[in-house]
Structure formats: C-alpha cells, structure tokens
Design an enzyme around this catalytic site. Structure first.
Site, PDB file in Angstrom:
ATOM      1  N   GLY A  56     -39.506 -32.108 -16.934  1.00 13.71           N
ATOM      2  CA  GLY A  56     -39.588 -30.771 -16.348  1.00 13.71           C
ATOM      3  C   GLY A  56     -38.580 -30.715 -15.205  1.00 13.71           C
ATOM      4  O   GLY A  56     -38.527 -31.634 -14.374  1.00 13.71           O
ATOM      5  N   ASP A 244     -34.375 -24.917 -17.486  1.00 11.82           N
ATOM      6  CA  ASP A 244     -33.742 -26.152 -17.003  1.00 11.82           C
ATOM      7  C   ASP A 244     -32.446 -25.852 -16.274  1.00 11.82           C
ATOM      8  O   ASP A 244     -32.025 -26.600 -15.397  1.00 11.82           O
ATOM      9  CB  ASP A 244     -33.475 -27.100 -18.174  1.00 11.82           C
ATOM     10  N   LYS A 255     -36.202 -25.500 -23.091  1.00 13.98           N
ATOM     11  CA  LYS A 255     -36.649 -26.331 -24.215  1.00 13.98           C
ATOM     12  C   LYS A 255     -36.265 -25.727 -25.563  1.00 13.98           C
ATOM     13  O   LYS A 255     -36.374 -24.520 -25.768  1.00 13.98           O
ATOM     14  CB  LYS A 255     -38.170 -26.499 -24.118  1.00 13.98           C
TER      15      LYS A 255
HETATM   16  O1  MRU Z   1     -37.611 -32.174 -22.010  1.00 14.20           O
HETATM   17  P1  MRU Z   1     -38.476 -31.622 -20.914  1.00 14.20           P
HETATM   18  O2  MRU Z   1     -39.936 -31.793 -21.164  1.00 14.20           O
HETATM   19  O3  MRU Z   1     -38.057 -32.140 -19.553  1.00 14.20           O
HETATM   20  O4  MRU Z   1     -38.168 -30.074 -20.932  1.00 14.20           O
HETATM   21  C1  MRU Z   1     -38.809 -29.253 -20.002  1.00 14.20           C
HETATM   22  C2  MRU Z   1     -38.534 -27.814 -20.166  1.00 14.20           C
HETATM   23  O5  MRU Z   1     -37.749 -27.403 -20.999  1.00 14.20           O
HETATM   24  C3  MRU Z   1     -39.209 -26.888 -19.200  1.00 14.20           C
HETATM   25  O6  MRU Z   1     -39.459 -25.656 -19.804  1.00 14.20           O
HETATM   26  C4  MRU Z   1     -38.275 -26.662 -17.994  1.00 14.20           C
HETATM   27  O7  MRU Z   1     -37.876 -27.889 -17.441  1.00 14.20           O
HETATM   28  C5  MRU Z   1     -38.901 -25.850 -16.945  1.00 14.20           C
HETATM   29  S1  MRU Z   1     -40.114 -26.762 -16.068  1.00 14.20           S
HETATM   30  C6  MRU Z   1     -40.707 -25.884 -14.786  1.00 14.20           C
END
Ligand code: MRU
Length: 353
Positions: A56, A244, A255
């Site tokens: 995240g 992200d 994601k």
């Molecule tokens: O691969 P991850 O689990 O780190 O991906 C996370 C995401 O895509 C979240 O939607 C994003 O980081 C926002 S978190 C507040």
C-alpha cells in the site's frame, strides 16, 4: 484468527517505531493469522516491502522512512559525510524494492533532506528518527482529513465498491479509500461496501474484506469478474479506490484491474472516485514514463500453494494499471477534491498547501 481483538484495525498501526525497532503487521499472513514482525536492520525492511509483508503506497512510504531510521542506528560512521553515504546506500536499496508507488521515493527523499540539514552525527540521528515518527503520525491525520473531505460525496444508504486494499492496512492507520468510507459512516450515514477479490494476490479478499468485517462494516466480497454484473444489476452506487501514483494530468496508477472497474463505472453512469494524499501526486513524471511493476508468474499460475495453470505457461502479471482522467469523477485529498480539468485543479491543491 489469533490476534489482539481490542479496538478496530484502524486503531492499530500497520507500521510503527518501537524501542528503536520497526514493528509491522505481517500482511502476508492475513486473514488467517495476526502476526507482528520486528526489524532492526534496514535490509529486513527492504525485504518486507519487496515481499508484501507491508504494502500500500502510504504504508511503504513510511516504512522506507523507518528503514532509513534503522540505517542511521546501524551506521558506524564517525563523520557526517560517512553517515550520509551510509544513508544513501540504504536509500538506494529501499528505493529499488518497488517502482510504481511514488510515496516510497517521497518518504526516502524527505528523510535524506532532513539528514543533510543536520550538523553532527547525533543531531542527524535524532532528526531522522523524529522525522520518520512524525511522518507516521501525520499519515493518520491526513487520512482523517481526507476522509472528511470525501464523506460529503457519499449519501445515506449508498453501496460503495472498492478495489484492492486502500485501508488502514495500506497506510499507518485509517486508510485512504477506506478512510473515506469510515468517515462517511462516522458522519452518521449508513453505507454498504462491495470489495473485489483483487486477483492475483487477493488484497481485496485477504485484507479489505477482513479489515472491514473486523471493524463492523456491512461488506460483501465479489470475484473481480462480477464487477460488470454488480453494476449492471444496480448493486453499486459509487466507487472509491486508492492510488499508487497520480500524475499532474490526473492519470491514476493503482492496483491492476482499477482501469476495468473505472471503465465499467463510466458505462453504467456510476461516480468513480480516487482517494489519495498529496504525497501520492507526482508532478514531475509523465504518465507514459511511470514504471508498472511486473510481478512473478507464480502469482497467476496458482492460488496459494495450489497450481491452477499448466506447467511452463507464459504469464503477463502487471501489478498496476493506469486509469485515464476522463473516467474519474474526483480525486479526494487532504487539501480538497480535485475535479476535471485535473491539470488545473491538481495544481491548485498544491497552492493551498
Ligand atoms: O501491490 P499493493 O498491495 O501494494 O497495491 C496497493 C494498491 O494498489 C493500493 O490501492 C494503493 O497503494 C493505495 S493504498 C492507500
């Protein structure tokens, strides 16, 4: 699940600094086991980011900062230049773990700048650790403000779809997209949530469904393939997801599968919101230059230990995708909500800073 069951997940910290160590919830073990891991070496923090023990965007930003706080304690440097060089080395190792979320580089740069401003070794150590701890505290405050700003966009009895996990577990606490949902509920509105499973590694079912159910939300889980069905059959009124990286034109990197959810929302006239702090907005990089992390094929060829694909199959496994601004109804931040035209409204958010 074996866990401390006091309070909401939002009242626990996903990552924190305790007795000169970094303590994290091991997210690879959820929802079956609640395990805290403790690190005293920045290389362990780098591994934790790489292997998704912590994930995240905001959570990895703060974890990177805490990684550098460990690095100042580990350093045997006797001069400022030696200490800065040790920190630079640790920064590069931490930075190379995951390429897409801009928060990681943001957290690392913030700490490096603070370190450079210190004069003595003792002063630099104190500054780095106190700044990293402050970043963790601020993350929670920012999420709560963002939540309030976003809550006005949601109505009583809305059913809100979310994708991946942008909750307490993706931040230090409270969450971005789930923070908006929490604040909407705290404002007295009754809301239901639909969480997508989020294949291949199921942050939606393992983390979002777990987090919301644990905290008493009315949440239903759907396979990613049921997004269209849910929207076409009137099961969803609004969507909110995290991010992200958001570039100045309003293109949102989040994601894998977010683009499909946004496209389907447009098709059905359902508002699609993104909630993210200003630290997720990258004003320098162009959309076409953002690196999409490609992950290992085994995440797709099996579920857990069970193989679900033939041996030696070629796999394409991007961890993130890009949602263009024309599919986005608003970007919710701690400084307000940006709407189209995004280039203008996003730069105004920074002016208000
Ligand atoms: O691969 P991850 O689990 O780190 O991906 C996370 C995401 O895509 C979240 O939607 C994003 O980081 C926002 S978190 C507040």
């Amino acid at each position: 699940m074996d866990k401390q069951s006091t309070g909401t997940l939002s009242s626990l910290r996903t990552v924190e600094w305790k007795n000169n160590k970094v303590v994290m919830i091991d997210q690879t073990k959820l929802p079956n086991d609640f395990v805290l891991v403790e690190y005293d070496d920045f290389n362990q923090v780098a591994d934790a980011i790489r292997t998704l023990v912590v994930r995240g965007a905001p959570a990895i930003g703060v974890s990177g900062a805490f990684g550098l706080a460990l690095a100042v304690l580990q350093s045997k440097a006797t001069t400022k230049d030696e200490l800065l060089s040790d920190l630079e080395n640790a920064k590069n190792i931490l930075f190379e773990t995951r390429p897409t979320a801009v928060n990681l580089g943001w957290g690392l740069e913030k700490i490096m700048n603070v370190a450079k401003s210190g004069e003595t070794i003792e002063q630099i150590k104190e500054l780095v650790i106190s700044t990293a701890k402050k970043m963790a505290d601020e993350d929670i405050e920012i999420n709560k403000t963002m939540g309030k700003n976003g809550s006005v966009l949601f109505d009583d009895n809305d059913t809100i779809m979310t994708h991946c996990n942008a909750g307490a577990l993706a931040t230090v606490a409270y969450g971005t997209a789930l923070g908006v949902i929490r604040a909407t509920k705290e404002s007295g509105k009754n809301v239901k949530v639909i969480a997508t499973e989020t294949r291949p590694i199921q942050q939606g079912s393992r983390l979002t469904a777990f987090e919301l159910k644990h905290d008493g939300f009315d949440v239903s889980l759907i396979p990613d393939t049921a997004v269209g069905y849910s929207m076409a059959n009137g099961l969803v009124n609004k969507v909110v997801v995290g991010a992200d990286r958001i570039v100045k034109t309003g293109h949102v990197f989040n994601k894998i599968g977010t683009y499909q959810v946004a496209t389907m929302a447009k098709q059905h006239g359902i508002p699609f919101y993104v909630a993210a702090p200003l630290s997720t907005i990258d004003m320098k990089t162009k959309a076409e230059d953002v690196i999409i992390e490609m992950r290992k094929g085994s995440e797709v060829t099996g579920i857990g230990d069970k193989k679900t694909a033939p041996d030696d199959i070629d796999v394409i496994n991007p961890a993130f995708d890009m949602t263009p601004p024309d599919l986005i109804s608003g970007i919710i931040t701690e400084k307000g909500v940006a709407t189209a035209p995004f280039e203008e409204s996003i730069s105004k958010l920074f002016e208000a800073n």
